[in-house]
Design a protein around this motif. Structure first.
Motif, PDB file in Angstrom:
ATOM      1  N   MET A 140       0.813  -1.184   0.000  1.00  0.00           N
ATOM      2  CA  MET A 140       0.000   0.000   0.000  1.00  0.00           C
ATOM      3  C   MET A 140       0.864   1.258   0.000  1.00  0.00           C
ATOM      4  O   MET A 140       0.560   2.204  -0.712  1.00  0.00           O
ATOM      5  CB  MET A 140      -0.928  -0.037   1.227  1.00  0.00           C
ATOM      6  N   ILE A 141       1.922   1.256   0.825  1.00  0.00           N
ATOM      7  CA  ILE A 141       2.807   2.422   0.899  1.00  0.00           C
ATOM      8  C   ILE A 141       3.473   2.657  -0.447  1.00  0.00           C
ATOM      9  O   ILE A 141       3.606   3.799  -0.885  1.00  0.00           O
ATOM     10  CB  ILE A 141       3.854   2.243   2.023  1.00  0.00           C
ATOM     11  N   ARG A 142       3.850   1.572  -1.129  1.00  0.00           N
ATOM     12  CA  ARG A 142       4.467   1.708  -2.448  1.00  0.00           C
ATOM     13  C   ARG A 142       3.509   2.334  -3.446  1.00  0.00           C
ATOM     14  O   ARG A 142       3.903   3.142  -4.275  1.00  0.00           O
ATOM     15  CB  ARG A 142       4.938   0.357  -2.956  1.00  0.00           C
ATOM     16  N   LEU A 143       2.257   1.963  -3.373  1.00  0.00           N
ATOM     17  CA  LEU A 143       1.251   2.517  -4.269  1.00  0.00           C
ATOM     18  C   LEU A 143       1.069   4.010  -4.021  1.00  0.00           C
ATOM     19  O   LEU A 143       1.016   4.799  -4.963  1.00  0.00           O
ATOM     20  CB  LEU A 143      -0.082   1.770  -4.083  1.00  0.00           C
ATOM     21  N   VAL A 144       1.001   4.415  -2.768  1.00  0.00           N
ATOM     22  CA  VAL A 144       0.872   5.835  -2.423  1.00  0.00           C
ATOM     23  C   VAL A 144       2.099   6.607  -2.904  1.00  0.00           C
ATOM     24  O   VAL A 144       1.990   7.692  -3.469  1.00  0.00           O
ATOM     25  CB  VAL A 144       0.659   6.009  -0.893  1.00  0.00           C
ATOM     26  N   LEU A 145       3.278   6.041  -2.687  1.00  0.00           N
ATOM     27  CA  LEU A 145       4.514   6.679  -3.118  1.00  0.00           C
ATOM     28  C   LEU A 145       4.553   6.822  -4.639  1.00  0.00           C
ATOM     29  O   LEU A 145       4.941   7.871  -5.166  1.00  0.00           O
ATOM     30  CB  LEU A 145       5.725   5.882  -2.625  1.00  0.00           C
ATOM     31  N   ALA A 146       4.113   5.807  -5.363  1.00  0.00           N
ATOM     32  CA  ALA A 146       4.087   5.858  -6.822  1.00  0.00           C
ATOM     33  C   ALA A 146       3.154   6.957  -7.310  1.00  0.00           C
ATOM     34  O   ALA A 146       3.495   7.720  -8.224  1.00  0.00           O
ATOM     35  CB  ALA A 146       3.671   4.509  -7.392  1.00  0.00           C
ATOM     36  N   PHE A 147       1.973   7.073  -6.704  1.00  0.00           N
ATOM     37  CA  PHE A 147       1.043   8.135  -7.088  1.00  0.00           C
ATOM     38  C   PHE A 147       1.601   9.514  -6.752  1.00  0.00           C
ATOM     39  O   PHE A 147       1.416  10.459  -7.505  1.00  0.00           O
ATOM     40  CB  PHE A 147      -0.322   7.941  -6.413  1.00  0.00           C
ATOM     41  N   ALA A 148       2.285   9.616  -5.640  1.00  0.00           N
ATOM     42  CA  ALA A 148       2.879  10.907  -5.259  1.00  0.00           C
ATOM     43  C   ALA A 148       3.946  11.331  -6.260  1.00  0.00           C
ATOM     44  O   ALA A 148       4.035  12.504  -6.634  1.00  0.00           O
ATOM     45  CB  ALA A 148       3.481  10.820  -3.860  1.00  0.00           C
ATOM     46  N   LEU A 149       4.738  10.383  -6.717  1.00  0.00           N
ATOM     47  CA  LEU A 149       5.762  10.703  -7.705  1.00  0.00           C
ATOM     48  C   LEU A 149       5.148  11.089  -9.039  1.00  0.00           C
ATOM     49  O   LEU A 149       5.640  11.986  -9.724  1.00  0.00           O
ATOM     50  CB  LEU A 149       6.721   9.525  -7.878  1.00  0.00           C
ATOM     51  N   LEU A 150       4.080  10.432  -9.415  1.00  0.00           N
ATOM     52  CA  LEU A 150       3.409  10.758 -10.671  1.00  0.00           C
ATOM     53  C   LEU A 150       2.719  12.115 -10.604  1.00  0.00           C
ATOM     54  O   LEU A 150       2.651  12.831 -11.601  1.00  0.00           O
ATOM     55  CB  LEU A 150       2.396   9.675 -11.032  1.00  0.00           C
ATOM     56  N   ALA A 151       2.235  12.489  -9.439  1.00  0.00           N
ATOM     57  CA  ALA A 151       1.517  13.749  -9.293  1.00  0.00           C
ATOM     58  C   ALA A 151       2.466  14.937  -9.166  1.00  0.00           C
ATOM     59  O   ALA A 151       2.078  16.070  -9.415  1.00  0.00           O
ATOM     60  CB  ALA A 151       0.612  13.695  -8.062  1.00  0.00           C
ATOM     61  N   ALA A 152       3.715  14.687  -8.794  1.00  0.00           N
ATOM     62  CA  ALA A 152       4.678  15.781  -8.622  1.00  0.00           C
ATOM     63  C   ALA A 152       5.034  16.363  -9.982  1.00  0.00           C
ATOM     64  O   ALA A 152       5.109  15.651 -10.973  1.00  0.00           O
ATOM     65  CB  ALA A 152       5.932  15.271  -7.919  1.00  0.00           C
ATOM     66  N   PRO A 153       5.251  17.667 -10.031  1.00  0.00           N
ATOM     67  CA  PRO A 153       5.632  18.281 -11.310  1.00  0.00           C
ATOM     68  C   PRO A 153       7.016  17.804 -11.738  1.00  0.00           C
ATOM     69  O   PRO A 153       7.896  17.585 -10.920  1.00  0.00           O
ATOM     70  CB  PRO A 153       5.638  19.778 -11.003  1.00  0.00           C
ATOM     71  N   ALA A 154       7.166  17.632 -13.034  1.00  0.00           N
ATOM     72  CA  ALA A 154       8.460  17.217 -13.574  1.00  0.00           C
ATOM     73  C   ALA A 154       9.430  18.383 -13.498  1.00  0.00           C
ATOM     74  O   ALA A 154       9.057  19.520 -13.776  1.00  0.00           O
ATOM     75  CB  ALA A 154       8.295  16.765 -15.021  1.00  0.00           C
ATOM     76  N   THR A 155      10.630  18.099 -13.104  1.00  0.00           N
ATOM     77  CA  THR A 155      11.641  19.149 -13.066  1.00  0.00           C
ATOM     78  C   THR A 155      12.516  19.027 -14.294  1.00  0.00           C
ATOM     79  O   THR A 155      12.899  17.928 -14.695  1.00  0.00           O
ATOM     80  CB  THR A 155      12.508  19.052 -11.796  1.00  0.00           C
ATOM     81  N   ALA A 156      12.800  20.143 -14.901  1.00  0.00           N
ATOM     82  CA  ALA A 156      13.618  20.153 -16.108  1.00  0.00           C
ATOM     83  C   ALA A 156      15.077  19.898 -15.761  1.00  0.00           C
ATOM     84  O   ALA A 156      15.562  20.351 -14.733  1.00  0.00           O
ATOM     85  CB  ALA A 156      13.478  21.499 -16.807  1.00  0.00           C
ATOM     86  N   GLN A 157      15.718  19.163 -16.611  1.00  0.00           N
ATOM     87  CA  GLN A 157      17.143  18.930 -16.452  1.00  0.00           C
ATOM     88  C   GLN A 157      17.890  20.128 -17.027  1.00  0.00           C
ATOM     89  O   GLN A 157      17.599  20.569 -18.135  1.00  0.00           O
ATOM     90  CB  GLN A 157      17.562  17.657 -17.191  1.00  0.00           C
ATOM     91  N   ILE A 158      18.843  20.640 -16.289  1.00  0.00           N
ATOM     92  CA  ILE A 158      19.637  21.763 -16.770  1.00  0.00           C
ATOM     93  C   ILE A 158      20.748  21.203 -17.639  1.00  0.00           C
ATOM     94  O   ILE A 158      21.451  20.277 -17.249  1.00  0.00           O
ATOM     95  CB  ILE A 158      20.206  22.571 -15.590  1.00  0.00           C
ATOM     96  N   ARG A 159      20.903  21.766 -18.817  1.00  0.00           N
ATOM     97  CA  ARG A 159      21.945  21.292 -19.720  1.00  0.00           C
ATOM     98  C   ARG A 159      23.294  21.810 -19.230  1.00  0.00           C
ATOM     99  O   ARG A 159      23.474  23.002 -19.052  1.00  0.00           O
ATOM    100  CB  ARG A 159      21.688  21.786 -21.134  1.00  0.00           C
ATOM    101  N   PRO A 160      24.218  20.914 -19.028  1.00  0.00           N
ATOM    102  CA  PRO A 160      25.524  21.320 -18.508  1.00  0.00           C
ATOM    103  C   PRO A 160      26.450  21.841 -19.614  1.00  0.00           C
ATOM    104  O   PRO A 160      27.006  21.069 -20.378  1.00  0.00           O
ATOM    105  CB  PRO A 160      26.078  20.039 -17.893  1.00  0.00           C
ATOM    106  N   PHE A 161      26.559  23.149 -19.732  1.00  0.00           N
ATOM    107  CA  PHE A 161      27.523  23.736 -20.658  1.00  0.00           C
ATOM    108  C   PHE A 161      27.900  25.117 -20.140  1.00  0.00           C
ATOM    109  O   PHE A 161      27.221  25.685 -19.300  1.00  0.00           O
ATOM    110  CB  PHE A 161      26.980  23.800 -22.092  1.00  0.00           C
ATOM    111  N   ASN A 162      29.017  25.612 -20.617  1.00  0.00           N
ATOM    112  CA  ASN A 162      29.426  26.965 -20.249  1.00  0.00           C
ATOM    113  C   ASN A 162      29.951  27.671 -21.487  1.00  0.00           C
ATOM    114  O   ASN A 162      30.119  27.068 -22.537  1.00  0.00           O
ATOM    115  CB  ASN A 162      30.448  26.954 -19.102  1.00  0.00           C
ATOM    116  N   CYS A 163      30.214  28.934 -21.338  1.00  0.00           N
ATOM    117  CA  CYS A 163      30.600  29.767 -22.473  1.00  0.00           C
ATOM    118  C   CYS A 163      32.070  30.157 -22.461  1.00  0.00           C
ATOM    119  O   CYS A 163      32.470  31.061 -23.190  1.00  0.00           O
ATOM    120  CB  CYS A 163      29.715  31.019 -22.510  1.00  0.00           C
ATOM    121  N   VAL A 164      32.860  29.478 -21.651  1.00  0.00           N
ATOM    122  CA  VAL A 164      34.291  29.749 -21.628  1.00  0.00           C
ATOM    123  C   VAL A 164      34.861  29.402 -23.002  1.00  0.00           C
ATOM    124  O   VAL A 164      34.662  28.300 -23.503  1.00  0.00           O
ATOM    125  CB  VAL A 164      34.996  28.939 -20.519  1.00  0.00           C
TER     126      VAL A 164
END
Length: 140
Positions: A1-25
């Motif tokens: 049951m706890i796993r099911l709740v955790l799975a729904f919580a992860l699905l309901a959370a907003p997706a965070t964008a991955q920051i592209r790792p680069f620099n301008c040096v």
């Protein structure tokens, strides 16, 4: 049951964008796929003069989704050092906003100011550089 709740919580959370790792040096050394956006003296507003370089950079970035761009703001010697660097940063941010409003993902863009005091090429430019240089970096 706890796993099911955790799975729904992860699905309901907003997706965070991955920051592209680069620099301008070293971006100033790139010679291909470089575009220059002009600005009026003392101004950071993107005008109609920017239409062609913005469109060219946008097209290149759309055709190559793995590539990223450095937006290097220049202000020449427009006022004191602090004023110039602030204006250069505002110009770079204005170009980033213009490209992102055209649909280019913001995490593909780095807006940075370049100071005339630290760049011999900008310092030597006649008239003083009032541009943002868009450097589309080679694909990783």
């Amino acid at each position: 049951m706890i796993r099911l709740v955790l799975a729904f919580a992860l699905l309901a959370a907003p997706a965070t964008a991955q920051i592209r790792p680069f620099n301008c040096v070293g971006a100033e050394q790139v010679e291909d796929d470089v575009f220059s956006v002009p600005f009026a003296r003392g101004n950071a507003r993107v005008t109609d003069a920017a239409r062609t370089p913005l469109a060219a950079a946008e097209e290149l970035l759309r055709q190559n989704p793995s590539r990223v761009a450095c937006l290097l703001g220049h202000a020449g010697q427009e006022g004191g050092a602090t004023t110039s660097i602030r204006l250069a940063a505002e110009r770079a941010r204005a170009v980033a906003l213009a490209l992102s409003s055209r649909g280019i993902e913001r995490d593909r863009l780095r807006a940075e100011a370049r100071s005339a005091q630290f760049s011999p090429r900008v310092r030597a430019a006649e008239p003083p550089s009032r541009t943002v240089t868009i450097v589309v970096l080679p694909a990783p």
